[in-house]
Design an enzyme around this catalytic site. Structure first.
Site, short mmCIF file in Angstrom:
data_model
loop_
_atom_site.label_atom_id
_atom_site.label_comp_id
_atom_site.label_asym_id
_atom_site.label_seq_id
_atom_site.Cartn_x
_atom_site.Cartn_y
_atom_site.Cartn_z
N ASP A 1 0.79 -1.25 0.00
CA ASP A 1 0.00 0.00 0.00
C ASP A 1 0.82 1.29 0.00
OD1 ASP A 1 -2.49 -0.97 -0.33
OD2 ASP A 1 -3.06 -0.96 1.79
N LYS B 1 3.53 1.14 -4.85
CA LYS B 1 4.38 0.52 -5.87
C LYS B 1 3.67 0.40 -7.22
CE LYS B 1 4.91 -3.11 -3.26
NZ LYS B 1 4.21 -2.62 -2.04
N HIS C 1 3.34 -9.18 -0.71
CA HIS C 1 4.64 -9.29 -0.05
C HIS C 1 5.29 -10.65 -0.33
CE1 HIS C 1 7.73 -8.94 2.93
NE2 HIS C 1 7.23 -9.93 3.65
P1 GDP Z 1 1.20 -1.06 -3.48
O1 GDP Z 1 0.52 -2.05 -2.58
O2 GDP Z 1 2.52 -0.64 -2.92
O3 GDP Z 1 1.26 -1.51 -4.91
O4 GDP Z 1 0.31 0.29 -3.42
P2 GDP Z 1 -0.76 0.85 -4.48
O5 GDP Z 1 -0.08 1.42 -5.66
O6 GDP Z 1 -1.79 -0.18 -4.71
O7 GDP Z 1 -1.35 2.07 -3.65
C1 GDP Z 1 -2.05 1.89 -2.44
C2 GDP Z 1 -3.04 3.04 -2.26
O8 GDP Z 1 -2.33 4.26 -2.11
C3 GDP Z 1 -3.98 3.22 -3.44
O9 GDP Z 1 -5.25 3.53 -2.97
C4 GDP Z 1 -3.37 4.39 -4.20
O10 GDP Z 1 -4.34 5.13 -4.91
C5 GDP Z 1 -2.78 5.20 -3.07
N1 GDP Z 1 -1.67 6.03 -3.50
C6 GDP Z 1 -0.59 5.63 -4.22
N2 GDP Z 1 0.25 6.67 -4.43
C7 GDP Z 1 -0.31 7.73 -3.83
C8 GDP Z 1 0.08 9.11 -3.71
O11 GDP Z 1 1.13 9.55 -4.19
N3 GDP Z 1 -0.75 9.91 -3.02
C9 GDP Z 1 -1.90 9.47 -2.46
N4 GDP Z 1 -2.66 10.35 -1.79
N5 GDP Z 1 -2.31 8.20 -2.55
C10 GDP Z 1 -1.52 7.33 -3.23
MG MG Z 2 0.74 -3.31 -5.76
#
Ligand code: GDP
Ligand code: MG
Length: 384
Positions: free
Chosen positions: A10, A13, A73
């Site tokens: 979250d 990435k 993960h």
């Molecule tokens: P991952 O699990 O690392 O792949 O994370 P995700 O890309 O799925 O992002 C998790 C959540 O954080 C999602 O709801 C995205 O829309 C949100 N998110 C990602 N980047 C940003 C950002 O730069 N700003 C904000 N406010 N939310 C973000």
């Molecule tokens: Mg992801």
């Protein structure tokens, strides 16, 4: 160049991966992949282990990138341990709003252990942070963590941005320009991977043949480097004592070759070596005085039954066969004190004790097998 996003769940990435493809696509350097397309993750079947991962491709002025993003993960851990898709460098994504988290630390540690030496930090979700001091604090913490794991924490490129803003086409400082900065950092900071051919010669013996009237031939695939006829080599592993000899002839497809190189399947004629002196699993190398080891620490992933692994857990002093390069050797798996049993599907740290010594190095991968099935896939993290 193979790169990828790593970091805690979250932290952004997949959003960042989508944003990179968008910024590149806008410059005609790749195809835009939406968040949903990346997260959909086609199932990949590699070495029996299911890893959910998506590869996207894009280009900069300097390079073509193949970029991996995993949904969970465990998928990152499996991917790193098995080397299903190896990264030459990676982008550590940390949410500035949440700071360092356990998976951030685990990924950094594993990256170091598998030999990824260059990392770039993308400090994400800046749009959610009002407190600038807090951002500085998170930056400091990350740099400390990286230095602790022997990365160049003080000088690692550190890009602050908002992947979401960039993905939404926002052109302010933390939007698209942050992605441009990130790509520049990838181009300049991540080194070209070392070509296998530039490393010193090493071949793991597959088979040993006695050719009447001629001598002993060892066959195998050249893992790295170059070998010329009449060069000196050392044969290491399994036996306590290293054998020093000369390669009098190199053959490939029944033809004599002046030189062999990484990737070639060859046979080498060894001067004054008897068939019984050597065996499958030993290595032939030009690296002088290689040390051998019987014991090492490792990270292993225990395969689930549906991945071809065991149905039942195993406990400490489990005795499978270790497959390392071409060697298969009886071993004992010694679990850490805090691990009662290793369950199928677990990722654990353990110590492996081999019955015979081998030339080993950190980052070398291996598998544990029992009765013809792979029960675990592992990576050497420390030699003992
Ligand atoms: P991952 O699990 O690392 O792949 O994370 P995700 O890309 O799925 O992002 C998790 C959540 O954080 C999602 O709801 C995205 O829309 C949100 N998110 C990602 N980047 C940003 C950002 O730069 N700003 C904000 N406010 N939310 C973000
Ligand atoms: Mg992801």
């Amino acid at each position: 160049m193979n790169i990828g996003t790593i970091g805690h769940v979250d932290h952004g990435k997949t959003t960042l991966t989508a944003a990179i493809t968008k910024v590149c696509a806008d410059m005609n350097r790749g195809t835009f992949k939406s968040y949903e397309e990346i997260d959909k993750t086609p199932e990949e079947q590699k070495r029996g282990i299911t890893i959910n991962a998506t590869h996207v491709e894009y280009e900069t002025e300097k390079r073509h990138y193949s970029h991996i993003d995993c949904p969970g993960h465990l998928d990152y851990i499996k991917n790193m341990i098995t080397g299903a898709s190896q990264m030459d460098g990676c982008i550590l994504v940390v949410s500035a709003y949440d700071g360092l988290m356990p998976q951030t630390k685990e990924h950094v540690l594993l990256c170091k252990q598998i030999g990824i030496n260059k990392m770039i930090v993308y400090l994400n979700k800046i749009d959610m942070c009002e407190d600038k001091e807090l951002i500085d604090l998170v930056e400091l913490e990350i740099r400390d963590l990286l230095s602790f794991h022997k990365y160049d924490g003080d000088n690692i490129p550190f890009i602050k941005g908002s992947a979401l803003k960039a993905l939404n086409g926002d052109n302010s400082e933390y939007g698209i320009p942050s992605i441009v900065k990130l790509l520049n950092a990838c181009d300049t900071y991540i080194d070209e991977p070392v070509r296998k051919i530039d490393l010193p010669f090493l071949m793991s013996i597959d088979d040993v043949l006695q050719i009447s009237g001629k001598g002993t031939v060892a066959t195998g695939r050249v893992e790295q480097g170059l070998l010329k006829a009449n060069e000196s080599v050392e044969i290491v592993g399994i036996k306590e004592k290293t054998i020093k000899t000369i390669v009098t002839d190199i053959e490939m497809f029944k033809k004599t070759l002046p030189t062999a190189q990484a990737g070639d399947q060859i046979g080498v004629m060894l001067k004054n070596v008897k068939k019984n002196d050597i065996s499958r699993g030993m290595i032939i190398t030009k690296i002088p005085n290689l040390k051998t080891y019987k014991k090492f620490e490792s990270d292993i992933y225990v395969l689930k039954e549906e991945e071809g692994g065991r149905k039942n857990p195993f406990s400490s002093y489990y005795r499978p066969q270790a497959y390392i390069r071409t060697a298969d050797i009886n071993c004992a798996v010694i679990l850490n004190e805090d691990t009662q049993v290793a369950n199928p599907g677990d990722n654990i740290k353990c110590t492996i004790e081999l019955m015979y010594p081998l030339a080993l190095s950190c980052g070398l991968r291996f598998s544990l097998r029992e009765g013809g099935r792979t029960v675990a896939s592992g990576i050497i993290t420390q030699l003992i």
